[in-house]
Design an enzyme around this catalytic site. Structure first.
Site: not given
Length: 581
Positions: A244, A281
């Site tokens: 993330d 990401e």
């Protein structure tokens, strides 16, 4: 059984295991570490007390039966017998499917999700990407406020349920990827700062103090995060991890944390003799993330490509607010640029950031599968005020065009759960904070954020209302009726083509050739002998493809093959996939 914990600032550490207290000793060979032995078995409850303080869960807890605030439980992974031999599935040629366990089914458990995996195998995806599973207070949430980075959220079923899920996925030939969060820890139930300098004020993130990757004590923090990542891959036989928001991992050391992590994961892949991969990401548009370490990169295996999403979204919807502004101005030309170059912002000026942004990919060195392409994700749906999917914004024909572009583009495709049948259910932002003050702060913050964009307070769902989560659960009766059944058939056909036509998984990003007409709103591209065309306008269009001999492989609406003039006549809001003969 031996227990150990890193608590460098403590003067005394005790272990409480099954109600019995044991004094721990300093480890003479590892600064800041304490260890000791106690009678324990699988399921034994335990915790640590620092300087006669309260008994706290283990930072490396493998299970939290009573949630993040309760005692930890011993998990003996070696007791589990795996049913299915598994040699892994690589990222190249993959199709990922992002899935949130808590809303994939009304039950919201790993076992209930496992019972629905047959649908994904039949659909034609290759990997299930699970949103975060680490424990958080309450029952329902997105998972990005998790703590206890080595454990599985108990309301989902805990460690054994995840193993059953993975075994079932592997039985069906599906790989499993897990979304992990290293850039911050949840605000509630997080005891890591009590044990050591897991956070630092040297840097800041949107969630507060940064995770300590480069300040004093960071060696152990980095080892903690890497150890957690390897444990997921090893103990649960996962095939990859999604990292993330890696742009929030602030690290000024010469050896970047991500390079150290990728090195460790590649070493584990060699040890277990199956492919493992890391997908980042990132909003940096920095090719070094996905460049091999031997070539000066960080060695991650792929990254989400938001530029492709943004370009596609603006072309389909006409939205131009916020970060969509640059893409909306570029229109089909922006989409064409991402299809051929990967990044839209490759050093170009970003009006949203008010500066130049990104760096160009070297298409001769970066394979197309290292970029993930998608039209919807949990972020792009759930962070809208009402969690509305593309199915709430577009006609079936434009949804079919979106699917065609995602599933035939030169990237690794990723779907968001339910999009394959144009789910009519929203996917909204929901929480279950047990701290009333935190719950109220989140509620007010959400409404304040969207009020700035013109939304009325009463139109923004209350994240703490259980109905918000319930509305976000998939309706599994939809795929059996129209118009959802037709859309599901279209996705299945496109995925079958992706597996049948080698040109659609060719890793050569530079081989994609694109043509488009801004005024008439059509776009076509070629990958080897496969040609893809979409007409986004409501009226029919004639596309001069220049290929007189081509066979129709799939068409949303009936389409005749190109005539001798090489022109294909495409109905409005429809798509076609052709094979040159």
């Amino acid at each position: 059984m031996q227990f150990e914990v890193w608590a460098p600032q403590a003067g005394r550490v005790t272990l409480q295991c099954d109600g019995v207290t044991h004094a721990l000793e300093r480890d003479p060979e590892r600064a800041g570490w304490w260890w000791g032995e106690a009678e324990a078995r699988d399921g034994s409850r335990y915790g640590f007390a620092l300087d006669d303080g309260p008994v706290l869960p283990d930072p490396r807890s493998r299970r939290q039966p009573d949630g993040p605030d309760g005692l930890s439980a011993v998990v003996e992974h070696e007791r589990h017998t795996w049913r299915v031999p598994w040699r892994g599935r690589p990222l190249a040629g993959a199709v990922l499917y992002e899935l949130h366990v808590g809303t994939y089914t009304p039950e919201g458990t790993l076992d209930a999700a496992a019972a629905r995996l047959g649908h994904l195998a039949e659909l034609g995806v290759t990997h299930v990407e699970l949103m975060p599973l680490t424990p958080f207070p309450g029952t329902h949430g997105w998972g990005y406020e998790g703590v206890c980075l080595w454990a599985v959220h108990e309301p989902y079923g805990g460690p054994e349920a995840l193993k059953r899920f993975v075994d079932r996925a592997h039985e069906l030939g599906l790989g499993v990827v897990l979304d992990v969060v290293h850039n911050h820890f949840g605000p509630s139930g997080n005891y890591l700062p009590v044990f050591g300098p897991y956070l630092t004020d040297t840097h800041h993130t949107p969630w507060g103090a940064a995770v300590n990757l480069d300040a004093p004590g960071s060696d152990e923090v980095r080892a903690f995060l890497i150890g957690s990542a390897l444990a997921w891959l090893r103990d649960y036989r996962l095939d990859g991890l999604r990292l993330d928001a890696v742009h929030a991992l602030v690290d000024t050391r010469a050896l970047h944390f991500l390079e150290e992590l990728s090195t460790a994961v590649d070493a584990l892949a060699a040890e277990v003799e199956r492919p493992l991969f890391l997908v980042a990401e990132s909003d940096l548009n920095d090719p070094r993330l996905i460049t091999a370490r031997a070539e000066g990169g960080l060695g991650l295996h792929a990254q989400w490509n938001d530029d492709f999403h943004h370009a596609l979204h603006t072309v389909l919807t006409g939205e131009a607010q916020g970060y969509y502004a640059d893409f909306a101005r570029a229109s089909l030309g922006g989409l064409a640029k991402t299809l051929t170059g990967g990044y839209f912002h490759d050093g170009s000026y970003s009006s949203f950031r008010e500066r130049h942004h990104g760096r160009a990919l070297d298409r001769t060195r970066v394979a197309g599968h290292r970029l993930l392409g998608y039209s919807q994700t949990h972020d792009q749906v759930g962070n809208r005020a009402q969690g509305d999917r593309l199915s709430a914004l577009l006609s079936p024909g434009l949804l079919a065009c979106a699917a065609t572009l995602v599933l035939t583009a030169p990237f690794t495709p990723m779907l968001f759960m339910g999009e394959e049948w144009a789910a009519g259910t929203p996917w909204q932002f929901f929480t279950d904070h047990t701290d009333p003050e935190l719950a109220d702060a989140v509620r007010r913050g959400r409404r304040r954020e969207f009020a700035a964009h013109g939304w009325k307070e009463e139109d923004v769902p209350d994240p703490q209302d259980p109905a918000t989560r319930d509305r976000s659960c998939l309706d599994w009766s939809e795929p059996e009726r129209e118009p959802h059944a037709r859309m599901l058939d279209w996705y299945r056909r496109l995925l079958a083509l992706r597996h049948e036509q080698p040109d659609l998984t060719d890793p050569d990003l530079a081989d994609t050739k694109v043509a488009h007409d801004e005024e008439r709103r059509w776009l076509a591209f070629r990958r080897g002998d496969v040609l893809v065309a979409v007409n986004l306008a409501p009226e029919p269009a004639e596309l001069p493809l220049g290929v007189p001999h081509a066979r129709v492989l799939a068409a949303w609406e009936p389409v005749e093959p190109p005539g001798a003039d090489g022109v294909v006549r495409l109905p409005g809001e429809s798509a076609v996939v052709l094979l040159q003969e």
